[in-house]
Enzyme design. Structure first.
Site, mmCIF file in Angstrom:
data_model
loop_
_atom_site.group_PDB
_atom_site.id
_atom_site.type_symbol
_atom_site.label_atom_id
_atom_site.label_comp_id
_atom_site.label_asym_id
_atom_site.label_seq_id
_atom_site.Cartn_x
_atom_site.Cartn_y
_atom_site.Cartn_z
ATOM 1 N N LYS A 44 14.544 -1.546 -46.667
ATOM 2 C CA LYS A 44 15.586 -1.714 -45.523
ATOM 3 C C LYS A 44 16.757 -2.363 -46.143
ATOM 4 O O LYS A 44 17.943 -1.873 -45.880
ATOM 5 C CB LYS A 44 14.910 -2.515 -44.467
ATOM 6 C CG LYS A 44 13.961 -2.032 -43.645
ATOM 7 C CD LYS A 44 13.056 -2.842 -42.657
ATOM 8 C CE LYS A 44 12.835 -4.275 -42.917
ATOM 9 N NZ LYS A 44 11.562 -4.207 -43.847
ATOM 10 N N THR A 45 16.734 -3.406 -46.911
ATOM 11 C CA THR A 45 17.877 -4.050 -47.340
ATOM 12 C C THR A 45 18.656 -3.270 -48.442
ATOM 13 O O THR A 45 19.629 -3.150 -48.384
ATOM 14 C CB THR A 45 17.360 -5.309 -48.004
ATOM 15 O OG1 THR A 45 16.642 -6.274 -46.902
ATOM 16 C CG2 THR A 45 18.635 -6.235 -48.741
ATOM 17 N N ASP A 75 21.027 -7.033 -41.311
ATOM 18 C CA ASP A 75 19.661 -7.299 -41.743
ATOM 19 C C ASP A 75 18.822 -8.186 -40.997
ATOM 20 O O ASP A 75 19.312 -8.888 -40.374
ATOM 21 C CB ASP A 75 19.643 -7.714 -43.104
ATOM 22 C CG ASP A 75 18.506 -7.418 -44.080
ATOM 23 O OD1 ASP A 75 17.803 -6.700 -43.428
ATOM 24 O OD2 ASP A 75 18.764 -7.537 -45.349
ATOM 25 N N GLU A 76 17.609 -8.216 -41.059
ATOM 26 C CA GLU A 76 16.579 -9.009 -40.367
ATOM 27 C C GLU A 76 16.884 -9.173 -38.774
ATOM 28 O O GLU A 76 16.936 -10.063 -38.442
ATOM 29 C CB GLU A 76 16.718 -10.513 -41.149
ATOM 30 C CG GLU A 76 16.482 -10.297 -42.551
ATOM 31 C CD GLU A 76 15.111 -10.268 -43.139
ATOM 32 O OE1 GLU A 76 14.104 -10.340 -42.170
ATOM 33 O OE2 GLU A 76 14.603 -10.230 -44.352
ATOM 34 N N GLN A 90 7.767 -8.897 -38.724
ATOM 35 C CA GLN A 90 8.147 -9.947 -39.734
ATOM 36 C C GLN A 90 9.111 -10.917 -38.783
ATOM 37 O O GLN A 90 9.684 -11.591 -39.510
ATOM 38 C CB GLN A 90 9.165 -9.399 -40.883
ATOM 39 C CG GLN A 90 8.324 -8.746 -41.778
ATOM 40 C CD GLN A 90 8.873 -8.373 -43.106
ATOM 41 O OE1 GLN A 90 9.151 -9.386 -43.877
ATOM 42 N NE2 GLN A 90 9.362 -7.082 -43.422
ATOM 43 N N ARG A 140 5.371 -10.536 -49.900
ATOM 44 C CA ARG A 140 6.325 -10.921 -50.968
ATOM 45 C C ARG A 140 5.836 -10.697 -52.312
ATOM 46 O O ARG A 140 6.648 -10.609 -53.365
ATOM 47 C CB ARG A 140 6.516 -12.354 -50.995
ATOM 48 C CG ARG A 140 7.104 -12.906 -49.707
ATOM 49 C CD ARG A 140 8.372 -12.580 -49.328
ATOM 50 N NE ARG A 140 7.876 -11.483 -48.398
ATOM 51 C CZ ARG A 140 8.720 -10.404 -47.750
ATOM 52 N NH1 ARG A 140 9.722 -10.099 -48.457
ATOM 53 N NH2 ARG A 140 8.344 -9.658 -46.786
HETATM 54 P P1 ATP Z 1 11.762 -6.855 -46.417
HETATM 55 O O1 ATP Z 1 11.025 -6.197 -45.233
HETATM 56 O O2 ATP Z 1 10.834 -7.791 -47.159
HETATM 57 O O3 ATP Z 1 13.035 -7.451 -46.345
HETATM 58 P P2 ATP Z 1 12.857 -4.368 -47.506
HETATM 59 O O4 ATP Z 1 12.278 -3.406 -46.497
HETATM 60 O O5 ATP Z 1 14.161 -5.023 -46.981
HETATM 61 O O6 ATP Z 1 11.925 -5.668 -47.457
HETATM 62 P P3 ATP Z 1 13.840 -3.934 -49.915
HETATM 63 O O7 ATP Z 1 13.992 -5.514 -50.396
HETATM 64 O O8 ATP Z 1 15.109 -3.500 -49.623
HETATM 65 O O9 ATP Z 1 12.610 -3.930 -49.022
HETATM 66 O O10 ATP Z 1 12.975 -3.295 -51.139
HETATM 67 C C1 ATP Z 1 11.814 -3.582 -51.582
HETATM 68 C C2 ATP Z 1 11.855 -3.260 -53.162
HETATM 69 O O11 ATP Z 1 11.668 -1.799 -53.252
HETATM 70 C C3 ATP Z 1 13.145 -3.573 -53.848
HETATM 71 O O12 ATP Z 1 12.400 -3.927 -55.203
HETATM 72 C C4 ATP Z 1 13.617 -2.468 -53.872
HETATM 73 O O13 ATP Z 1 14.555 -2.373 -55.166
HETATM 74 C C5 ATP Z 1 12.497 -1.488 -54.212
HETATM 75 N N1 ATP Z 1 13.010 0.255 -53.497
HETATM 76 C C6 ATP Z 1 13.355 0.052 -52.313
HETATM 77 N N2 ATP Z 1 13.445 1.575 -52.124
HETATM 78 C C7 ATP Z 1 13.205 2.204 -53.179
HETATM 79 C C8 ATP Z 1 13.253 3.617 -53.860
HETATM 80 N N3 ATP Z 1 13.653 4.655 -52.877
HETATM 81 N N4 ATP Z 1 13.215 3.832 -55.017
HETATM 82 C C9 ATP Z 1 12.634 2.527 -55.832
HETATM 83 N N5 ATP Z 1 12.474 1.592 -55.357
HETATM 84 C C10 ATP Z 1 12.868 1.161 -54.196
HETATM 85 MG MG MG Z 2 15.090 -6.932 -46.613
#
Ligand code: ATP
Ligand code: MG
Length: 725
Positions: A35-36, A220-221, A251, A608
């Protein structure tokens, strides 16, 4: 321009979200699904492909640390400075707006932020001044009442049920407190948001200006936004602003502080043409960790429901350690970290997460003994320490003598014989004449309201502050800081304390001078007309209120589960997994909602971990001064047994497995195509869309278009009859 790097390493739904042409987008997805990452890529996409001015984008996230990371990642994608971008926390952005529009917001230019501790101190005084019993009317509760009302957008006059005696008393305190703040130019954290909201409501011209300018709002969040933040965003977006919102209802962990997960549903209801994108692939954790987290969260009733899978390796089972007591637990965790380091891994790849801040101490002790560097996030941070706040209070008085909280803090520190009686006279005068303490002190002196000796010491204090201000007005910030410490005699005041504590305090004061010396006025603050001093003071107050610290050198990371949100580490320890501690006993006693929020917190903690997760509990633990026999957390029972492995102390741990990153490299972009990546196109049946990718060559070329109404589709370019638009 080749912008394929913006879609590199994104999967299909991620690309859909990044390139969407819908008015508004909601990315609703589980932990670690990117997402981020999507939000950062969207930001860069808007600027590079849609040619939105960097000044036209506002990105909001939850902590300063996350905002810093977002800025850095966007900078890398864009390849130029992200300075003009508005990226920050809700509080940071509200603060900046109020600085730029202090007149419209009805605040003095010198207004200062009142942090939580000062807010409580001020409330305690008001409660006392009102002749109320502090045991019956605790300042903490008043603080909670006021902040919760402000988070709902309520001023004292908007609060109903005034006939209810308890509520009406709190409303009265709220009113008195707000009068004080207004007189002294003080703004607490909740007030920052409320004022920024009122700025929109009361000044349509200002709102219109920002509506025109900030056309793209990225959040975000989102699951942890509260009512006032959402209302503020809605007003800012108006009819033409475009929202890009990412979040995860599983979350949502700040309900206890007023966050409203319902905002996700409201968003879809309140905004037209929302495209909802769900991401289901997790890129962060091994299969075992993810399966266990999914199984745990499935126990919650109130969920929007999501799938989350990974094509990475299953990894090792989750290791569960039953410690004899809390000492044994800390020893075990530090031993495992040592083994991790011995394998050549980095210290900052490991994190110890716990439910309550008090749990950090034993880990700290053991890490110190093992000479492993560590850093505690969310503990008492530099700008929160007593001596630092004392010295800053003097500086605040130089900036604005009407700052009651600052005056209250240092009027008799170091002791200068301004006793409780003298202060009571000043307070009475302030109350009766509607003055600040500073003004009242001056009046009392000139009207000779004090006994002789008291009159002398109070006027000496007034002179001290006035003379410091005069003498130091052209000095550099660092010199002013040093001058304040010298003239106020604070350093010698602390020299009377026991040696060790005294040394730390003196060191901290020295460090404060260093901080002031090294302070550079940020461009945005200069633009907003802040002096170096004002900017430094605001910086200190915002830093102190931040729940998370800056990233540090290569250190083991210690933090509460709450402050771990959004972060990831290869090795994670979740300590103190005992019923009563986690889930916290307050939530166990209560029905429904609170326990579910604890479970979400557990889900956040587990997700995490990238490679290896350890869970530990102590069979006995000293808590609240007595020895307790503990039961393992019910959350452990909710994880499938086959994904867990009990650790016996003597079993060696193996080198953690590093999962290979799945590759989703995009297709190369052909040079001679009639369309470019990111281009808006029109299809006779599917309508408008955006080109996301190409594949193949010549007459076999296929094009991937993200259609506004129909979603993403692959089409053969030769037959698609696409028109550029
Ligand atoms: P959270 O809910 O904990 O905030 P998130 O959904 O924001 O998590 P991110 O932090 O953006 O997730 O991504 C999680 C991990 O996966 C990071 O290390 C990111 O670089 C990696 N990632 C995300 N998308 C891809 C992709 N398409 N290919 C490879 N790695 C990815
Ligand atoms: Mg995130």
């Amino acid at each position: 321009m080749d912008v394929s790097h913006l879609l590199d390493e994104l999967n299909e739904p991620q690309r859909e979200a990044v390139t969407s042409s819908n008015s508004h987008v909601l990315v609703l997805a589980g932990a670690g699904s990117g997402k981020t990452r999507v939000l950062v890529h969207r930001l860069a996409w808007l600027i590079q492909v849609e040619h939105v001015s960097p000044l036209g984008v506002l990105a909001v996230t939850f902590t300063n640390k996350a905002a810093g990371e977002m800025r850095e990642r966007t900078g890398k994608l864009l390849g130029f400075s992200t300075r003009p971008l508005w990226v920050g926390t809700f509080h940071g952005i509200a603060h900046r707006l109020l600085r730029m529009h202090c007149q419209e917001a009805d605040l003095p230019e010198t207004f200062q932020i009142l942090d939580a501790e000062d807010q409580q101190r001020l409330l305690r005084r008001i409660i006392r001044d009102e002749g109320m019993n502090e045991a019956d009317w605790p300042a903490r509760q008043a603080q909670w009442f006021i902040n919760a009302r402000k988070d709902e957008g309520q001023r004292p006059q908007n609060i109903e049920h005034l006939d209810h005696p308890v509520t009406s008393t709190w409303v009265h305190i709220y009113k008195r407190y707000q009068d004080h703040c207004n007189r002294g130019g003080l703004v607490d954290f909740a007030e920052l948001l409320l004022r920024a909201h009122e700025l929109w409501l009361d000044h349509p011209d200002v709102l219109e200006h920002y509506r025109k300018r900030l056309q793209h709002l990225l959040i975000d969040e989102f699951q942890d936004t509260n009512a006032i933040q959402y209302a503020w965003l809605r007003l800012l977006a108006g009819d033409s602003g475009r929202m890009f919102v990412v979040g995860d209802d599983d979350q949502s962990i700040y309900g206890w502080r007023g966050a409203k997960v319902e905002n996700i549903q409201y968003f879809v209801r309140d905004f037209p043409d929302v495209r909802t994108v769900r991401l289901e692939q997790n890129y962060r954790s091994t299969g075992n960790i993810l399966d266990a987290a999914n199984a745990l969260i499935a126990n919650n009733q109130s969920r929007m429901g999501k799938k989350l899978w990974t094509d990475g390796p299953s990894g090792k089972p989750i290791q569960v350690y039953a410690a004899f007591n809390e000492q044994d637990e800390a020893r075990f965790v530090v031993e495992r970290i040592q083994q991790w380091l011995d394998q050549g891994r980095r210290a900052d790849g490991s994190a110890i997460l716990y439910r309550t801040t008090a749990q950090s101490r034993l880990f700290e002790e053991n890490l110190l003994q093992a000479s492993i560097p560590y850093r505690v996030y969310g503990g008492q941070r530099f700008f929160e320490r007593t001596e630092v706040k004392d010295a800053l209070a003097y500086l605040r008085l130089l900036n604005n003598p009407n700052d009651d909280a600052a005056l209250e803090r240092v009027v008799n520190k170091p002791a200068r014989a301004i006793g409780a009686k003298t202060l009571a006279i000043i307070r009475l005068q302030a109350r009766e004449s509607g003055l600040t303490l500073w003004q009242a002190a001056g009046e009392c002196v000139s009207q000779e309201k004090f006994a002789k000796r008291a009159g002398t010491v109070v006027s000496a204090f007034i002179q001290l502050i006035d003379s410091m201000r005069e003498r130091m007005q052209d000095w550099t910030l660092g010199k002013q800081m040093q001058g304040v410490i010298d003239d106020s005699a604070l350093a010698s005041h602390y020299e009377k304390e026991p040696r060790e504590r005294m040394e730390t305090r003196i060191e901290n004061l020295g460090e404060l001078v260093n901080a002031a010396d090294a302070f550079i006025l940020p461009v945005e603050d200069a633009e907003a007309g802040l002096t170096e001093l004002q900017s430094f003071l605001s910086h200190a107050a915002l830093e102190a209120g931040e729940t998370q610290g800056e990233s540090w050198e290569d250190c083991v990371q210690l933090m509460t589960l709450h402050s771990a949100k959004g972060l990831e580490f290869p090795l994670v320890f979740m300590a103190g997994m005992e019923d009563g501690l986690f889930p916290h006993r307050r939530s166990v006693d209560e029905s429904g909602g609170r326990l579910e929020e604890e479970r979400r917190l557990c889900y956040v903690g587990m997700t995490r971990a990238r490679e290896q997760l350890y869970i530990s509990y102590a069979e006995t633990r000293r808590m609240y001064g007595s020895q307790n026999y503990c039961r393992p957390s019910r959350f452990i029972d909710e994880m499938p047994a086959e994904l867990l492995e009990e650790v016996r102390p003597r079993i060696a741990v193996h080198r953690p497995y590093v999962p290979a990153r799945p590759s989703t490299s995009p297709v190369g972009l052909s040079q001679d195509l009639a369309f470019s990546l990111g281009q808006a196109v029109l299809h006779s049946k599917f309508g408008e869309g955006t080109v996301m990718a190409f594949e193949g060559a010549g007459e076999h070329t296929r094009v991937h278009v993200n259609f506004h109404d129909e979603g993403a589709k692959w089409l053969v370019l030769a037959y698609a009859n696409l028109q550029a638009c």
